[in-house]
Design a protein around this motif. Structure first.
Motif, PDB file in Angstrom:
ATOM      1  N   LEU A   1      28.978 -63.922 -91.352  1.00  0.00           N
ATOM      2  CA  LEU A   1      28.251 -64.679 -90.238  1.00  0.00           C
ATOM      3  C   LEU A   1      27.210 -65.465 -90.743  1.00  0.00           C
ATOM      4  O   LEU A   1      26.702 -66.447 -89.941  1.00  0.00           O
ATOM      5  CB  LEU A   1      28.303 -63.749 -88.984  1.00  0.00           C
ATOM      6  N   GLY A   2      26.369 -64.949 -91.748  1.00  0.00           N
ATOM      7  CA  GLY A   2      25.239 -65.819 -92.113  1.00  0.00           C
ATOM      8  C   GLY A   2      24.688 -64.865 -93.487  1.00  0.00           C
ATOM      9  O   GLY A   2      25.367 -63.815 -93.674  1.00  0.00           O
ATOM     10  N   GLU A   3      23.645 -65.185 -93.727  1.00  0.00           N
ATOM     11  CA  GLU A   3      22.870 -64.648 -94.971  1.00  0.00           C
ATOM     12  C   GLU A   3      22.983 -63.087 -94.807  1.00  0.00           C
ATOM     13  O   GLU A   3      22.923 -62.541 -95.947  1.00  0.00           O
ATOM     14  CB  GLU A   3      21.896 -65.393 -95.581  1.00  0.00           C
ATOM     15  N   HIS A   4      22.433 -62.782 -93.709  1.00  0.00           N
ATOM     16  CA  HIS A   4      22.125 -61.362 -93.424  1.00  0.00           C
ATOM     17  C   HIS A   4      23.126 -60.684 -92.481  1.00  0.00           C
ATOM     18  O   HIS A   4      22.770 -59.411 -92.257  1.00  0.00           O
ATOM     19  CB  HIS A   4      20.699 -61.263 -92.758  1.00  0.00           C
ATOM     20  N   PHE A   5      24.037 -61.112 -91.851  1.00  0.00           N
ATOM     21  CA  PHE A   5      25.021 -60.627 -91.008  1.00  0.00           C
ATOM     22  C   PHE A   5      26.582 -60.777 -91.470  1.00  0.00           C
ATOM     23  O   PHE A   5      26.889 -61.548 -91.859  1.00  0.00           O
ATOM     24  CB  PHE A   5      24.868 -61.056 -89.568  1.00  0.00           C
ATOM     25  N   VAL A   6      27.284 -59.706 -91.578  1.00  0.00           N
ATOM     26  CA  VAL A   6      28.588 -59.588 -91.743  1.00  0.00           C
ATOM     27  C   VAL A   6      29.342 -58.526 -90.706  1.00  0.00           C
ATOM     28  O   VAL A   6      28.867 -57.453 -90.603  1.00  0.00           O
ATOM     29  CB  VAL A   6      28.829 -59.121 -93.148  1.00  0.00           C
ATOM     30  N   LEU A   7      30.282 -59.304 -90.286  1.00  0.00           N
ATOM     31  CA  LEU A   7      31.198 -58.507 -89.407  1.00  0.00           C
ATOM     32  C   LEU A   7      32.139 -57.689 -90.227  1.00  0.00           C
ATOM     33  O   LEU A   7      32.840 -58.261 -91.036  1.00  0.00           O
ATOM     34  CB  LEU A   7      32.060 -59.558 -88.417  1.00  0.00           C
ATOM     35  N   LEU A   8      32.409 -56.389 -89.779  1.00  0.00           N
ATOM     36  CA  LEU A   8      33.140 -55.598 -90.419  1.00  0.00           C
ATOM     37  C   LEU A   8      34.469 -55.013 -89.378  1.00  0.00           C
ATOM     38  O   LEU A   8      33.940 -54.791 -88.406  1.00  0.00           O
ATOM     39  CB  LEU A   8      32.468 -54.234 -90.787  1.00  0.00           C
ATOM     40  N   PHE A   9      35.664 -55.067 -89.828  1.00  0.00           N
ATOM     41  CA  PHE A   9      36.833 -54.783 -89.071  1.00  0.00           C
ATOM     42  C   PHE A   9      37.985 -54.047 -89.717  1.00  0.00           C
ATOM     43  O   PHE A   9      38.013 -54.089 -90.972  1.00  0.00           O
ATOM     44  CB  PHE A   9      37.416 -56.024 -88.150  1.00  0.00           C
ATOM     45  N   MET A  10      38.467 -52.962 -89.094  1.00  0.00           N
ATOM     46  CA  MET A  10      39.475 -52.334 -89.918  1.00  0.00           C
ATOM     47  C   MET A  10      40.508 -51.663 -88.950  1.00  0.00           C
ATOM     48  O   MET A  10      40.078 -51.074 -87.584  1.00  0.00           O
ATOM     49  CB  MET A  10      38.987 -51.363 -90.783  1.00  0.00           C
ATOM     50  N   ALA A  11      41.705 -51.452 -88.970  1.00  0.00           N
ATOM     51  CA  ALA A  11      42.665 -50.894 -88.175  1.00  0.00           C
ATOM     52  C   ALA A  11      43.777 -50.094 -89.032  1.00  0.00           C
ATOM     53  O   ALA A  11      44.096 -50.632 -90.214  1.00  0.00           O
ATOM     54  CB  ALA A  11      43.377 -51.509 -87.172  1.00  0.00           C
TER      55      ALA A  11
END
Length: 291
Positions: A243-253
């Protein structure tokens, strides 16, 4: 530029894996062929695979000297008669030098049984130190070990049946090998315990970097208690979106390859945010002066 054939192969891989999540197929029949399929497809793709959150296994990567990687996430695990929530999981990691990572993780558990009351409290804490002891850029090979210590918190979660009593020690080996632009991340480890918690664990993550922001990965994971009381064979898919330099969205199923009677999870999923920042200030370049 990625060719249409490579993109088609990757979409086919994802379609197969998603389909396996939706149907119940005996793991003993398809585990070997599926593992070969994933490796074969991945070797033909310009991909980047990274284990670690949101996945079960890990890789030799570390945050870097003075850098923090903090993951805050929700996790759900559904069984035939039980639902387990980690709401949330706090997973804090710090880079101590270029090759060492310090870790502390603790979840807040919410457990619900069919026909029974909902229980909640702290889960077990997990503290560890990752050491990447081999790093060869020329060969594209990294190897690490990641000793971790699991222990109970000073609350009444054991009395309420949320967690088992006792401590465990996990000793794994992680490996990353580059084949051109491709990486594969296998892991194997053993949980040492004085009671029924002793277990072997193995995992494999492969993936594809769709673009500079989005990465998609697939994972096979197997864990088996040495006394035969618990045996999981699971598959999951997920990824990371910057999402940006300092933010990452994590997802898993994911889910188990076996049916509900096996007491393995019918479904499990992870959704969270990764926060990246550094305690070391960047040195500013001195202003240029005219001759």
């Amino acid at each position: 530029m990625k060719s249409p054939a490579n993109n088609f192969c990757f979409l086919g891989e994802i379609a197969i894996l998603v389909a396996l999540l939706e149907i119940r197929i005996p793991f003993r029949i398809f585990a070997g062929p599926l593992l070969v399929l994933i490796l074969a497809v991945a070797l033909s793709l310009p991909a980047v695979a990274q284990a670690g959150p949101p996945f079960i296994g890990d890789d030799p990567g570390t945050p870097g000297d003075g850098n923090w990687e903090i993951n805050v996430a929700g996790y759900v695990e559904r069984h035939p008669t039980e639902r387990i929530y980690n709401a949330p999981i706090l997973d804090a990691n710090y880079g101590w030098g270029p090759r060492i990572q310090l870790k502390y993780q603790v979840p807040y558990l919410v457990v619900g049984d069919d026909g029974g009351p909902t229980r909640s409290g702290l889960g077990k804490s997990l503290a560890g130190v990752k050491w990447r002891f081999y790093d060869n850029d020329e060969k594209g090979l990294q190897i690490s070990t990641y000793p971790q210590f699991e222990f109970n918190n000073p609350d009444n979660s054991v009395q309420r049946g949320l967690v088992d009593s006792g401590v465990r020690f996990y000793l794994p080996i992680e490996l990353t090998k580059k084949v051109g632009p491709f990486e594969v991340n296998p892991e194997i480890g053993y949980w040492f315990a004085s009671n029924k918690g002793a277990a072997w664990a193995t995992g494999l993550v492969v993936g594809h970097e769709v673009n500079k922001r989005l990465e998609l990965d697939a994972e096979l994971y197997n864990t088996a208690n040495t006394n035969g009381s618990d045996h999981w064979n699971t598959f999951d898919g997920g990824g990371r979106y910057k999402l940006g330099e300092h933010f990452v969205l994590l997802f898993m199923a994911g889910r188990s390859f076996r049916g509900p009677a096996s007491e393995q999870p019918q479904f499990f999923g992870y959704l969270g945010m990764q926060f990246l920042f550094s305690m070391k200030h960047k040195k500013e370049s001195p202003p240029e002066t005219s001759p």
